[in-house]
Design a protein around this motif. Structure first.
Motif, PDB file in Angstrom:
ATOM      1  N   GLY A   1      -9.658  17.522  12.645  1.00 26.83           N
ATOM      2  CA  GLY A   1      -8.378  17.209  13.270  1.00 26.83           C
ATOM      3  C   GLY A   1      -7.244  18.143  12.909  1.00 26.83           C
ATOM      4  O   GLY A   1      -6.106  17.914  13.304  1.00 26.83           O
ATOM      5  N   ASN A   2      -7.527  19.210  12.182  1.00 23.91           N
ATOM      6  CA  ASN A   2      -6.491  20.173  11.795  1.00 23.91           C
ATOM      7  C   ASN A   2      -6.460  21.306  12.823  1.00 23.91           C
ATOM      8  O   ASN A   2      -7.011  22.387  12.605  1.00 23.91           O
ATOM      9  CB  ASN A   2      -6.769  20.710  10.389  1.00 23.91           C
ATOM     10  CG  ASN A   2      -5.642  21.560   9.859  1.00 23.91           C
ATOM     11  OD1 ASN A   2      -4.750  21.979  10.592  1.00 23.91           O
ATOM     12  ND2 ASN A   2      -5.688  21.838   8.569  1.00 23.91           N
ATOM     13  N   ASP A   3      -5.799  21.034  13.942  1.00 28.97           N
ATOM     14  CA  ASP A   3      -5.789  21.989  15.053  1.00 28.97           C
ATOM     15  C   ASP A   3      -5.069  23.289  14.722  1.00 28.97           C
ATOM     16  O   ASP A   3      -5.461  24.353  15.193  1.00 28.97           O
ATOM     17  CB  ASP A   3      -5.164  21.355  16.300  1.00 28.97           C
ATOM     18  CG  ASP A   3      -6.031  20.250  16.867  1.00 28.97           C
ATOM     19  OD1 ASP A   3      -7.265  20.298  16.666  1.00 28.97           O
ATOM     20  OD2 ASP A   3      -5.487  19.337  17.508  1.00 28.97           O
ATOM     21  N   VAL A   4      -4.019  23.221  13.920  1.00 29.29           N
ATOM     22  CA  VAL A   4      -3.282  24.437  13.559  1.00 29.29           C
ATOM     23  C   VAL A   4      -4.191  25.388  12.780  1.00 29.29           C
ATOM     24  O   VAL A   4      -4.274  26.583  13.079  1.00 29.29           O
ATOM     25  CB  VAL A   4      -2.004  24.089  12.752  1.00 29.29           C
ATOM     26  CG1 VAL A   4      -1.339  25.340  12.229  1.00 29.29           C
ATOM     27  CG2 VAL A   4      -1.042  23.282  13.618  1.00 29.29           C
TER      28      VAL A   4
ATOM     29  N   ALA B   1      -9.782  27.203  22.616  1.00 32.75           N
ATOM     30  CA  ALA B   1      -9.381  26.521  23.853  1.00 32.75           C
ATOM     31  C   ALA B   1      -9.233  25.018  23.628  1.00 32.75           C
ATOM     32  O   ALA B   1      -8.243  24.406  24.065  1.00 32.75           O
ATOM     33  CB  ALA B   1     -10.397  26.800  24.962  1.00 32.75           C
ATOM     34  N   GLU B   2     -10.187  24.420  22.925  1.00 32.35           N
ATOM     35  CA  GLU B   2     -10.124  22.971  22.693  1.00 32.35           C
ATOM     36  C   GLU B   2      -8.950  22.579  21.797  1.00 32.35           C
ATOM     37  O   GLU B   2      -8.251  21.598  22.078  1.00 32.35           O
ATOM     38  CB  GLU B   2     -11.431  22.486  22.064  1.00 32.35           C
ATOM     39  CG  GLU B   2     -12.592  22.481  23.037  1.00 32.35           C
ATOM     40  CD  GLU B   2     -13.889  22.066  22.370  1.00 32.35           C
ATOM     41  OE1 GLU B   2     -14.581  21.214  22.955  1.00 32.35           O
ATOM     42  OE2 GLU B   2     -14.205  22.585  21.279  1.00 32.35           O
ATOM     43  N   ALA B   3      -8.735  23.346  20.737  1.00 34.16           N
ATOM     44  CA  ALA B   3      -7.642  23.017  19.817  1.00 34.16           C
ATOM     45  C   ALA B   3      -6.286  23.179  20.493  1.00 34.16           C
ATOM     46  O   ALA B   3      -5.392  22.347  20.318  1.00 34.16           O
ATOM     47  CB  ALA B   3      -7.726  23.878  18.559  1.00 34.16           C
ATOM     48  N   LEU B   4      -6.140  24.236  21.278  1.00 31.67           N
ATOM     49  CA  LEU B   4      -4.876  24.448  21.998  1.00 31.67           C
ATOM     50  C   LEU B   4      -4.652  23.353  23.042  1.00 31.67           C
ATOM     51  O   LEU B   4      -3.524  22.898  23.233  1.00 31.67           O
ATOM     52  CB  LEU B   4      -4.855  25.834  22.637  1.00 31.67           C
ATOM     53  CG  LEU B   4      -4.701  26.995  21.651  1.00 31.67           C
ATOM     54  CD1 LEU B   4      -5.003  28.325  22.341  1.00 31.67           C
ATOM     55  CD2 LEU B   4      -3.303  27.016  21.046  1.00 31.67           C
ATOM     56  N   ALA B   5      -5.727  22.918  23.685  1.00 32.84           N
ATOM     57  CA  ALA B   5      -5.607  21.834  24.668  1.00 32.84           C
ATOM     58  C   ALA B   5      -5.172  20.542  23.969  1.00 32.84           C
ATOM     59  O   ALA B   5      -4.318  19.813  24.474  1.00 32.84           O
ATOM     60  CB  ALA B   5      -6.931  21.632  25.394  1.00 32.84           C
ATOM     61  N   ARG B   6      -5.748  20.282  22.808  1.00 33.66           N
ATOM     62  CA  ARG B   6      -5.372  19.087  22.053  1.00 33.66           C
ATOM     63  C   ARG B   6      -3.923  19.155  21.584  1.00 33.66           C
ATOM     64  O   ARG B   6      -3.262  18.127  21.442  1.00 33.66           O
ATOM     65  CB  ARG B   6      -6.307  18.927  20.850  1.00 33.66           C
ATOM     66  CG  ARG B   6      -6.739  17.528  20.651  1.00 33.66           C
ATOM     67  CD  ARG B   6      -7.923  17.281  19.781  1.00 33.66           C
ATOM     68  NE  ARG B   6      -7.998  17.948  18.503  1.00 33.66           N
ATOM     69  CZ  ARG B   6      -9.034  17.824  17.675  1.00 33.66           C
ATOM     70  NH1 ARG B   6     -10.052  17.049  17.998  1.00 33.66           N
ATOM     71  NH2 ARG B   6      -9.052  18.461  16.531  1.00 33.66           N
ATOM     72  N   GLN B   7      -3.402  20.370  21.380  1.00 35.31           N
ATOM     73  CA  GLN B   7      -2.003  20.553  20.997  1.00 35.31           C
ATOM     74  C   GLN B   7      -1.085  20.582  22.221  1.00 35.31           C
ATOM     75  O   GLN B   7       0.108  20.802  22.090  1.00 35.31           O
ATOM     76  CB  GLN B   7      -1.834  21.859  20.224  1.00 35.31           C
ATOM     77  CG  GLN B   7      -2.451  21.860  18.863  1.00 35.31           C
ATOM     78  CD  GLN B   7      -2.266  23.205  18.173  1.00 35.31           C
ATOM     79  OE1 GLN B   7      -2.514  24.258  18.748  1.00 35.31           O
ATOM     80  NE2 GLN B   7      -1.818  23.157  16.940  1.00 35.31           N
TER      81      GLN B   7
END
Length: 183
Positions: free
Chosen positions: A65-68, A92-98
């Motif tokens: 859960g640490n997208d940054v 792509a997934e982390a940026l979408a979640r952000q």
């Protein structure tokens, strides 16, 4: 005496990276992402072989859960290997979640363009060889099973990501184009 072209140090380093990746994946399978990141981070060497380690570090950060940190690690992996499909998937997934949809959709499109072909099935003689070795040793049987499972898991994860990316890009395009005034 070793020469500059001696592959032994490179082989040893690659072996250390592969061993660390294997240990880390065991931790990842148990959900212990902090320990997996620690193993991977201490193995880094500043070489191009670090791309695999950075991809796994990014995946650990994303799964925890640490997208940054996932974005930072994925970008670092892409600096080492600009065509790293695994890093592009995480990015792509982390940026979408952000909710960084403009950038996430661009990375998803890029990933869909460069997606690798599925891993080819191993030749039959290799499958038979592993089956034969498996009869001799339970450890080799487990290795053969894990080897076949790993390639299947990678292909399945990539296929699922491509399905997600296709839907995400379609969603982004429909929302992005709907908000623009028509000429």
């Amino acid at each position: 005496m070793r020469t500059v072209s001696d592959p032994a140090p490179m082989f040893a380093q690659s072996f250390r990276h592969a061993a660390a990746a294997g240990r880390a994946q065991g931790y990842m399978g148990r959900g212990d992402y902090r320990q997996a990141i620690a193993v991977l981070s201490t193995t880094r060497s500043g070489s191009p072989d670090d791309a695999l380690l950075l991809e796994l570090i990014a995946r650990c950060h994303y799964a925890s859960g640490n997208d940054v940190a996932a974005v930072a690690s994925a970008q670092e992996a892409l600096a080492v290997d600009p065509q790293s499909f695994e890093a592009i998937m995480v990015l792509a997934e982390a940026l979408a979640r952000q909710e960084e949809h403009d950038v996430a959709s661009a990375w998803a499109r890029h990933g869909l363009k460069i997606r690798p072909a599925p891993t080819p099935l191993p030749p039959q003689f290799l499958v038979r060889f592993f089956a034969w070795i498996g009869k001799l040793s339970t450890r080799m049987k487990r290795f053969a099973h894990e080897f076949q499972g790993a390639t299947t898991d990678i292909d399945q994860r990539r296929s699922e990501w491509c399905t997600w990316a296709t839907r995400y890009v379609a969603w982004y395009d429909s929302n992005h184009n709907a908000s623009r005034p028509r000429n």
